[in-house]
Design an enzyme around this catalytic site. Structure first.
Site, PDB file in Angstrom:
ATOM      1  N   GLY A  70      43.126  35.779  34.761  1.00 39.97           N
ATOM      2  CA  GLY A  70      42.935  35.991  36.191  1.00 39.97           C
ATOM      3  C   GLY A  70      41.523  35.669  36.658  1.00 39.97           C
ATOM      4  N   THR A  71      40.535  36.052  35.861  1.00 36.40           N
ATOM      5  CA  THR A  71      39.145  35.819  36.273  1.00 36.40           C
ATOM      6  C   THR A  71      38.890  34.328  36.451  1.00 36.40           C
ATOM      7  OG1 THR A  71      38.448  37.799  35.092  1.00 36.40           O
ATOM      8  CG2 THR A  71      36.736  36.191  35.615  1.00 36.40           C
ATOM      9  N   ASN A 149      43.799  46.547  42.754  1.00 34.92           N
ATOM     10  CA  ASN A 149      43.940  47.012  41.378  1.00 34.92           C
ATOM     11  C   ASN A 149      43.627  48.495  41.222  1.00 34.92           C
ATOM     12  OD1 ASN A 149      41.480  45.383  42.055  1.00 34.92           O
ATOM     13  ND2 ASN A 149      40.661  46.476  40.299  1.00 34.92           N
ATOM     14  N   GLN A 177      47.604  41.664  40.198  1.00 29.83           N
ATOM     15  CA  GLN A 177      48.283  42.962  40.045  1.00 29.83           C
ATOM     16  C   GLN A 177      49.747  42.891  40.440  1.00 29.83           C
ATOM     17  OE1 GLN A 177      47.360  45.951  38.792  1.00 29.83           O
ATOM     18  NE2 GLN A 177      45.399  45.132  38.129  1.00 29.83           N
ATOM     19  N   CYS A 328      32.419  49.603  34.781  1.00 28.68           N
ATOM     20  CA  CYS A 328      31.237  50.192  34.171  1.00 28.68           C
ATOM     21  C   CYS A 328      30.197  49.093  34.050  1.00 28.68           C
ATOM     22  CB  CYS A 328      31.528  50.650  32.753  1.00 28.68           C
ATOM     23  SG  CYS A 328      32.093  52.322  32.654  1.00 28.68           S
TER      24      CYS A 328
HETATM   25  N1  PLP Z   1      42.005  40.328  39.727  1.00 23.55           N
HETATM   26  C1  PLP Z   1      42.511  41.570  39.692  1.00 23.55           C
HETATM   27  C2  PLP Z   1      43.050  42.174  40.954  1.00 23.55           C
HETATM   28  C3  PLP Z   1      42.555  42.295  38.497  1.00 23.55           C
HETATM   29  O1  PLP Z   1      43.063  43.527  38.469  1.00 23.55           O
HETATM   30  C4  PLP Z   1      42.027  41.680  37.314  1.00 23.55           C
HETATM   31  C5  PLP Z   1      41.991  42.437  36.038  1.00 23.55           C
HETATM   32  O2  PLP Z   1      41.790  43.631  36.022  1.00 23.55           O
HETATM   33  C6  PLP Z   1      41.521  40.374  37.399  1.00 23.55           C
HETATM   34  C7  PLP Z   1      41.524  39.733  38.618  1.00 23.55           C
HETATM   35  C8  PLP Z   1      41.000  39.665  36.185  1.00 23.55           C
HETATM   36  O3  PLP Z   1      42.070  39.257  35.346  1.00 23.55           O
HETATM   37  P1  PLP Z   1      41.826  38.902  33.805  1.00 23.55           P
HETATM   38  O4  PLP Z   1      41.621  40.183  33.083  1.00 23.55           O
HETATM   39  O5  PLP Z   1      43.087  38.219  33.370  1.00 23.55           O
HETATM   40  O6  PLP Z   1      40.658  37.976  33.735  1.00 23.55           O
END
Ligand code: PLP
Length: 386
Positions: A70-71, A149, A177, A328
């Site tokens: 996701g990032t 999230n 999410q 954190c």
């Molecule tokens: N966007 C949201 C809303 C998330 O909850 C998260 C992870 O907690 C991410 C992006 C990042 O995803 P990833 O852990 O696959 O990089």
């Protein structure tokens, strides 16, 4: 170790058996760029995964760009849309995940972007009528997550998309999410082709797939700059030898997630509501941050007078795994930027705990929390705030 109960499914959920089997079956796949038999076999697996994902999410296979999660998908979208456009403004609500907020801040620091806040109400939802003027300011993109999230709040993405469409501004949706979909107020997924977004991020480990694989849906015709340069894989947007097994695992998890559909949402909502009512009946002075429409497995609340970190540590010692919901930094717990943006006082924000249920959550998980929450909160309150 004593019996454990996992209530942090929004952080990552358990690998589904279907995904495990698919992943293991494809782990030996070669490089899908190879023009020999083993390369062609890997290509067939990757193409099949891409087609399944496209079919499940309501887009074309060419619109699926696999990423490491996701990032990376959020970074590719925000930076890619920004660098490909002439506008200088990035409009985003203050409740976005760090994967969106931090790349926007980076673009402001290094590439002259101006980040404009889309105001949110006390529940953390964007008011589409109060979006900053999109056309007048030369807006490069708008970002709006499908659901938060921390609180689980479902955002009114359809109305935001309508404003973006009228102004001719691309919209990025972080759907990490929500298993890769914009949701309507009932929580049902909207096909990508109908949701109005230019790009949409998803991540397999949030819906029972492996960690380290995700995707960005990129609408055909959307102008996006690449952020990883190399061999030109994934439409030239994300070079690098693809993770075939990861993509196959992602597709299998998504299929299982979609097959459960409304049945799972009903089951989780009932469990979550029992958890909330049980906590409210056991503990005095609780502030509930999750309000409808919200994801069915989310329950974010504060126990004023107790430190969130103390609560999660005491719950862990009692066999319950959950989190404060916020990040954190170097071991120091900061109050949630989401709660602060909702107008929650800092000491109340620091007293937050997030319980999230997932595909394999059961009645016993709720019972385990209810059995220990009263004593845990009393002990954390006795310890006081740091
Ligand atoms: N966007 C949201 C809303 C998330 O909850 C998260 C992870 O907690 C991410 C992006 C990042 O995803 P990833 O852990 O696959 O990089």
């Amino acid at each position: 170790m004593s019996e454990r109960h996992y209530l942090d499914h929004a952080a990552t959920t358990h690998l589904r058996p279907e995904a495990r089997e698919a992943l293991i079956g494809a782990l030996g796949a070669g490089n899908p760029g190879g023009r020999y038999a083993s390369g062609r076999a890997a290509r067939a697996l990757l193409d099949d995964a891409r087609e399944r994902v496209a079919d499940l999410l309501g887009c074309e296979p060419v619109e699926v760009v696999f990423t490491s999660g996701g990032t990376e998908a959020d970074n590719l979208a925000v930076q890619g849309l920004y660098l490909a456009r002439s506008g200088s403004a990035i409009v985003a609500p203050p409740v976005e995940h760090e994967a969106v907020a931090r790349i926007a801040a980076h673009l402001a620091a290094e590439h002259w972007a101006e980040v404009l806040e889309a105001p949110v109400d006390a529940a953390g939802r964007v008011d589409p009528a109060r979006l900053p003027e999109l056309d007048r300011r030369g807006t490069a993109l708008v970002a709006c997550m499908a659901a938060n999230n921390e609180t689980g709040a479902i955002q009114p993405v359809a109305a935001v998309a309508e404003r973006c469409r009228a102004a001719g501004v691309p919209l990025h949706v972080d759907a990490v999410q929500t298993a890769g979909a914009v949701l309507d107020a009932s929580g049902a997924p909207t096909p990508f082709r109908d949701c109005g977004a230019a790009t949409l991020a998803l991540s397999a480990h949030k819906f029972g797939g492996p960690r380290g694989i995700g995707a960005l849906l990129v609408r055909r015709g959307a102008r996006l700059a690449a952020h990883v340069h190399g061999g030109g894989q994934e439409r030239g947007l994300r070079s690098g030898t693809p993770d075939v097994a990861g993509a196959v695992g992602l597709a299998a998890a998504l299929a299982a997630d979609r097959a459960e559909g409304e049945r799972r949402r009903r089951r989780l909502r009932a469990l979550r509501d029992r958890l909330r009512e049980g906590i409210l009946a056991t503990v005095d002075d609780v502030v509930v941050h999750t309000t409808e429409p919200a994801l069915p497995g989310h329950l974010h609340l504060s126990f004023p007078g107790a430190e969130g970190d103390s609560l999660t540590m005491l719950l862990d010692a009692a066999g319950v795994e959950c989190s404060t919901g916020s990040a954190c930094s170097a071991g120091v717990h900061r109050p949630s930027h989401v709660l602060l943006a909702m107008g929650v006082a800092e000491d109340v924000a620091r007293a937050a705990v997030r319980f999230t249920l997932g595909w394999d959550s059961a009645e016993a998980d709720v019972a385990a929390v209810l059995a220990v929450v009263g004593d845990t909160v009393s002990r954390a309150r006795a310890a006081g705030m740091a």
